[in-house]
Motif scaffolding. Structure first.
Motif, PDB file in Angstrom:
ATOM      1  N   VAL A 101       0.964   7.162  -6.456  1.00  0.00           N
ATOM      2  CA  VAL A 101      -0.144   8.096  -6.701  1.00  0.00           C
ATOM      3  C   VAL A 101       0.261   9.506  -6.313  1.00  0.00           C
ATOM      4  O   VAL A 101      -0.008  10.466  -7.036  1.00  0.00           O
ATOM      5  CB  VAL A 101      -1.410   7.646  -5.936  1.00  0.00           C
ATOM      6  CG1 VAL A 101      -2.484   8.700  -6.016  1.00  0.00           C
ATOM      7  CG2 VAL A 101      -1.907   6.318  -6.471  1.00  0.00           C
ATOM      8  N   ILE A 102       0.933   9.647  -5.199  1.00  0.00           N
ATOM      9  CA  ILE A 102       1.363  10.979  -4.748  1.00  0.00           C
ATOM     10  C   ILE A 102       2.377  11.565  -5.717  1.00  0.00           C
ATOM     11  O   ILE A 102       2.309  12.743  -6.075  1.00  0.00           O
ATOM     12  CB  ILE A 102       1.919  10.908  -3.310  1.00  0.00           C
ATOM     13  CG1 ILE A 102       0.768  10.625  -2.346  1.00  0.00           C
ATOM     14  CG2 ILE A 102       2.631  12.198  -2.936  1.00  0.00           C
ATOM     15  CD1 ILE A 102       1.197  10.332  -0.942  1.00  0.00           C
ATOM     16  N   LYS A 103       3.316  10.734  -6.187  1.00  0.00           N
ATOM     17  CA  LYS A 103       4.303  11.224  -7.148  1.00  0.00           C
ATOM     18  C   LYS A 103       3.634  11.687  -8.435  1.00  0.00           C
ATOM     19  O   LYS A 103       3.973  12.733  -8.987  1.00  0.00           O
ATOM     20  CB  LYS A 103       5.326  10.130  -7.456  1.00  0.00           C
ATOM     21  CG  LYS A 103       6.339   9.925  -6.378  1.00  0.00           C
ATOM     22  CD  LYS A 103       7.326   8.841  -6.773  1.00  0.00           C
ATOM     23  CE  LYS A 103       8.297   8.555  -5.655  1.00  0.00           C
ATOM     24  NZ  LYS A 103       9.220   7.461  -6.010  1.00  0.00           N
ATOM     25  N   LYS A 104       2.686  10.913  -8.913  1.00  0.00           N
ATOM     26  CA  LYS A 104       1.981  11.291 -10.144  1.00  0.00           C
ATOM     27  C   LYS A 104       1.148  12.555  -9.940  1.00  0.00           C
ATOM     28  O   LYS A 104       1.062  13.403 -10.814  1.00  0.00           O
ATOM     29  CB  LYS A 104       1.085  10.149 -10.636  1.00  0.00           C
ATOM     30  CG  LYS A 104       1.843   9.003 -11.223  1.00  0.00           C
ATOM     31  CD  LYS A 104       2.568   9.469 -12.459  1.00  0.00           C
ATOM     32  CE  LYS A 104       3.378   8.380 -13.070  1.00  0.00           C
ATOM     33  NZ  LYS A 104       4.089   8.807 -14.267  1.00  0.00           N
ATOM     34  N   ILE A 116       0.832  -1.198   0.000  1.00  0.00           N
ATOM     35  CA  ILE A 116       0.000   0.000   0.000  1.00  0.00           C
ATOM     36  C   ILE A 116       0.870   1.253   0.000  1.00  0.00           C
ATOM     37  O   ILE A 116       0.570   2.226  -0.675  1.00  0.00           O
ATOM     38  CB  ILE A 116      -0.968   0.001   1.205  1.00  0.00           C
ATOM     39  CG1 ILE A 116      -1.967  -1.150   1.054  1.00  0.00           C
ATOM     40  CG2 ILE A 116      -1.693   1.319   1.317  1.00  0.00           C
ATOM     41  CD1 ILE A 116      -2.879  -1.317   2.225  1.00  0.00           C
ATOM     42  N   ASN A 117       1.970   1.229   0.711  1.00  0.00           N
ATOM     43  CA  ASN A 117       2.860   2.387   0.745  1.00  0.00           C
ATOM     44  C   ASN A 117       3.418   2.695  -0.629  1.00  0.00           C
ATOM     45  O   ASN A 117       3.558   3.844  -1.009  1.00  0.00           O
ATOM     46  CB  ASN A 117       3.997   2.164   1.740  1.00  0.00           C
ATOM     47  CG  ASN A 117       3.513   2.228   3.171  1.00  0.00           C
ATOM     48  OD1 ASN A 117       2.472   2.806   3.428  1.00  0.00           O
ATOM     49  ND2 ASN A 117       4.251   1.621   4.074  1.00  0.00           N
ATOM     50  N   ARG A 118       3.776   1.642  -1.367  1.00  0.00           N
ATOM     51  CA  ARG A 118       4.285   1.866  -2.715  1.00  0.00           C
ATOM     52  C   ARG A 118       3.220   2.467  -3.608  1.00  0.00           C
ATOM     53  O   ARG A 118       3.486   3.353  -4.400  1.00  0.00           O
ATOM     54  CB  ARG A 118       4.778   0.557  -3.329  1.00  0.00           C
ATOM     55  CG  ARG A 118       6.073   0.096  -2.785  1.00  0.00           C
ATOM     56  CD  ARG A 118       6.544  -1.107  -3.525  1.00  0.00           C
ATOM     57  NE  ARG A 118       7.821  -1.552  -3.016  1.00  0.00           N
ATOM     58  CZ  ARG A 118       8.436  -2.626  -3.411  1.00  0.00           C
ATOM     59  NH1 ARG A 118       7.892  -3.392  -4.324  1.00  0.00           N
ATOM     60  NH2 ARG A 118       9.600  -2.960  -2.906  1.00  0.00           N
ATOM     61  N   MET A 119       1.990   1.964  -3.476  1.00  0.00           N
ATOM     62  CA  MET A 119       0.906   2.479  -4.311  1.00  0.00           C
ATOM     63  C   MET A 119       0.602   3.930  -3.949  1.00  0.00           C
ATOM     64  O   MET A 119       0.429   4.762  -4.822  1.00  0.00           O
ATOM     65  CB  MET A 119      -0.346   1.614  -4.144  1.00  0.00           C
ATOM     66  CG  MET A 119      -1.486   2.104  -5.008  1.00  0.00           C
ATOM     67  SD  MET A 119      -1.027   2.162  -6.731  1.00  0.00           S
ATOM     68  CE  MET A 119      -1.983   0.834  -7.319  1.00  0.00           C
ATOM     69  N   GLU A 120       0.559   4.234  -2.680  1.00  0.00           N
ATOM     70  CA  GLU A 120       0.302   5.610  -2.264  1.00  0.00           C
ATOM     71  C   GLU A 120       1.435   6.521  -2.725  1.00  0.00           C
ATOM     72  O   GLU A 120       1.194   7.638  -3.165  1.00  0.00           O
ATOM     73  CB  GLU A 120       0.140   5.687  -0.752  1.00  0.00           C
ATOM     74  CG  GLU A 120      -1.140   5.094  -0.245  1.00  0.00           C
ATOM     75  CD  GLU A 120      -1.218   5.077   1.257  1.00  0.00           C
ATOM     76  OE1 GLU A 120      -0.272   5.557   1.927  1.00  0.00           O
ATOM     77  OE2 GLU A 120      -2.223   4.586   1.775  1.00  0.00           O
ATOM     78  N   SER A 121       2.643   6.042  -2.639  1.00  0.00           N
ATOM     79  CA  SER A 121       3.786   6.820  -3.079  1.00  0.00           C
ATOM     80  C   SER A 121       3.703   7.086  -4.578  1.00  0.00           C
ATOM     81  O   SER A 121       3.978   8.188  -5.035  1.00  0.00           O
ATOM     82  CB  SER A 121       5.081   6.083  -2.744  1.00  0.00           C
ATOM     83  OG  SER A 121       6.174   6.774  -3.262  1.00  0.00           O
TER      84      SER A 121
END
Length: 67
Positions: free
Chosen positions: A9-12, A2-7
């Protein structure tokens, strides 16, 4: 995971915000530009047929892509 996915999404999201904040430096292609092209053609292309052909191509492209 989940942290990777949130990261991601936040980067994009930050990337798109940065992209929207920069001003578009391209200038629009205007009728004034179209009017100056035949004068440039006249001084560089001696053949009348090719000048008329290129002028028709410029006008067609300008009018077709302006919609």
């Amino acid at each position: 995971m989940i942290n990777r996915m949130e990261s991601f999404v936040i980067k994009k999201l930050l990337y798109s915000i940065r992209r929207m904040s920069t001003a578009d430096k391209r200038l629009p292609f205007t009728v004034a530009n179209i009017q100056t092209l035949p004068a440039a053609l006249h001084s560089h292309i001696l053949d009348h047929y090719n000048r008329v052909l290129l002028k028709a191509m410029f006008l067609t492209a300008f009018l077709a892509f302006s919609r």
